[in-house]
Design a protein around this motif. Structure first.
Motif, short mmCIF file in Angstrom:
data_model
loop_
_atom_site.label_atom_id
_atom_site.label_comp_id
_atom_site.label_asym_id
_atom_site.label_seq_id
_atom_site.Cartn_x
_atom_site.Cartn_y
_atom_site.Cartn_z
N PHE A 54 0.82 -1.20 0.00
CA PHE A 54 0.00 0.00 0.00
C PHE A 54 0.86 1.26 0.00
N ASP A 55 0.28 2.30 -0.59
CA ASP A 55 0.95 3.61 -0.66
C ASP A 55 0.38 4.62 0.33
N THR A 56 -0.80 4.29 0.89
CA THR A 56 -1.41 5.15 1.90
C THR A 56 -2.09 4.28 2.96
N LEU A 57 -2.17 4.83 4.16
CA LEU A 57 -2.91 4.20 5.25
C LEU A 57 -3.77 5.29 5.88
N TYR A 58 -5.04 5.01 6.07
CA TYR A 58 -5.97 6.03 6.57
C TYR A 58 -6.80 5.45 7.71
N LEU A 59 -6.70 6.05 8.88
CA LEU A 59 -7.55 5.69 10.02
C LEU A 59 -8.72 6.65 10.06
N GLY A 60 -9.93 6.13 9.77
CA GLY A 60 -11.12 6.98 9.73
C GLY A 60 -12.19 6.45 10.67
N CYS A 93 -4.48 10.13 10.10
CA CYS A 93 -5.38 9.79 11.20
C CYS A 93 -6.38 10.92 11.39
N GLU A 94 -7.67 10.59 11.36
CA GLU A 94 -8.68 11.59 11.68
C GLU A 94 -8.60 11.91 13.17
N PHE A 95 -8.78 13.21 13.48
CA PHE A 95 -8.58 13.66 14.86
C PHE A 95 -9.60 14.73 15.18
N ASN A 96 -10.19 14.63 16.36
CA ASN A 96 -11.13 15.65 16.81
C ASN A 96 -10.41 16.67 17.68
N PRO A 97 -10.66 17.95 17.47
CA PRO A 97 -10.05 18.97 18.33
C PRO A 97 -10.37 18.70 19.80
N GLY A 98 -9.35 18.84 20.64
CA GLY A 98 -9.54 18.64 22.07
C GLY A 98 -9.47 17.20 22.51
N ASP A 99 -9.14 16.27 21.58
CA ASP A 99 -9.20 14.84 21.92
C ASP A 99 -7.94 14.29 22.55
N GLY A 100 -6.92 15.06 22.69
CA GLY A 100 -5.74 14.43 23.27
C GLY A 100 -4.69 15.42 23.69
N ARG A 115 0.17 12.70 8.76
CA ARG A 115 -0.87 13.61 8.30
C ARG A 115 -2.08 13.48 9.22
N ILE A 116 -2.61 14.61 9.65
CA ILE A 116 -3.79 14.65 10.51
C ILE A 116 -4.94 15.29 9.74
N SER A 117 -6.11 14.64 9.78
CA SER A 117 -7.33 15.22 9.24
C SER A 117 -8.15 15.70 10.43
N LEU A 118 -8.23 17.01 10.60
CA LEU A 118 -8.81 17.61 11.80
C LEU A 118 -10.26 18.01 11.56
#
Length: 373
Positions: A54-60, A93-100, A115-118
């Motif tokens: 694989f060329d990308t990995l995405y945690l959604g 990795c998808e990330f919610n503001p304030g989550d960590g 890379r973070i998807s906020l």
């Protein structure tokens, strides 16, 4: 290019518009069942598909950032042990503001996330509350600083438009703050209303005050103007990125290339077959625990269907597509493309044909017209 998507179905709370495969506040027992099930699915996928790279990995999700540090390490270690990835692969990795706190973000960086998807959605606190979001505008700015301190500089911001009570100026202010915070990418999402959600219920009762079509269009046009003026490339209907920072994972979808989806609700497209193994969390757990590996849905695409999908996904990209690249369906499309050009919804650009600004705003109507039987 080939991508790997992992769906994490957990959230701390459920937003008022959410129709995704998620569950709020899962118990420790449910979380453990899920990780055991996902581990079994990963093993099966490796045995069935062979040594796919694989060329990308995405945690959604869901909300991957709601996982604990041990859970994140366990998940990624399992995936990276089983599947090879190309050098310099994109790991989102998808990330919610304030989550960590910083510790979780440093852990993400250590396991390879680059890379973070906020999930910002808006910078107006009253709109965030109306959506059922847990964070505030201040949480966004503080989380961005923590992400950069952890060594991750590629941060994509999600923004929503056509929200209840949202004004054009509300939306412009959110775009402005994305620029000021130097987002690597800005992704726009129209609010969709689904039955069974709190917003769906309010709409049915006539209590959901959404912006009209004119304001909706002005929001979209404002994003194009403001972001392109700030040196973002408008590379896809709803996505704008700084040079070299367009989402490689999403480009796989838009170029109709192969991807493997694991987890409840995830789709896979490999060897010309589009499939979904389990549409919901309960069925996903039951099938994994029973070792029932038959797909719930599976469609082998004909050559004409492949061309049609490649055409539609390719037209989402602002460079457009070359009609001659679709020999099996071009004879049917020729007159439709001409009509769309005459309506000002599409235009020629060298050998390619692409959506105009108006065509991008009305893209779903354009695509429906193109692929009608």
């Amino acid at each position: 290019m080939r991508g790997l998507y992992l769906h994490i179905p957990f959230c701390r709370t459920r937003c008022h518009y959410c129709n995704f495969v998620t569950t709020a506040a899962p118990s420790p027992i449910l979380r453990e069942r899920f990780f055991e099930a996902l581990s079994a699915e990963i093993k099966y996928a490796r045995n069935r598909q062979g040594p796919l790279s694989f060329d990308t990995l995405y945690l959604g999700g869901g909300t991957p950032s709601s996982l604990s540090i041990p859970e994140l390490r366990r998940l990624v270690e399992r995936v990276q042990t089983v599947f090879p990835f190309s050098d310099g692969y994109e790991f989102t990795c998808e990330f919610n503001p304030g989550d960590g706190a910083g510790a979780k973000l440093r852990a993400l960086q250590e396991i390879g996330v680059n890379r973070i998807s906020l999930g910002c959605q808006s910078f107006r606190d009253e709109l965030l509350q109306r959506l059922g979001r847990r964070h505030t505008a201040r949480d966004i700015t503080e989380t961005v600083a923590k992400i950069r301190q952890a060594g991750i500089t590629n941060i994509s911001f999600d923004l929503m438009l056509r929200l209840p009570g949202q004004t054009v100026e509300d939306f412009r202010d959110s775009v402005r703050q994305c620029v000021e915070l130097e987002a690597a990418q800005v992704s726009l999402y129209d609010l969709e209303i689904h039955e069974g959600t709190p917003f769906g219920k309010l709409q049915k009762e006539g209590k959901l005050n959404l912006p009209g079509e004119e304001d909706h269009a002005r929001m979209y046009e404002s994003a194009i103007e403001m972001l392109t003026n700030a040196n973002y490339k408008h590379y896809e209907i709803s996505n704008f990125a700084k040079p070299g920072l367009a989402s490689r994972h999403n480009l796989i979808y838009w170029n109709n290339q192969e991807y493997l989806g694991l987890g409840p609700g995830a789709f896979t497209y490999l060897n010309g077959i589009r499939s979904q193994w389990a549409p919901g969390l309960v069925r996903y757990l039951e099938k994994c625990e029973a070792r029932d590996w038959k797909n719930d849905t599976e469609d082998k695409l004909s050559e004409e269907e492949k061309e049609t999908e490649t055409l539609v996904t390719g037209l989402r990209l602002c460079g457009g597509v070359a009609p001659v690249s679709f020999p099996k369906i071009y004879s049917v499309l020729r007159d439709r493309l001409k009509a769309l050009c005459e309506e000002g919804l599409m235009e020629r650009s060298g050998e390619n044909i692409r959506l105009t600004t108006r065509g991008k705003f009305l893209s779903e109507d354009v695509f429906t017209f193109l692929i009608q039987r």
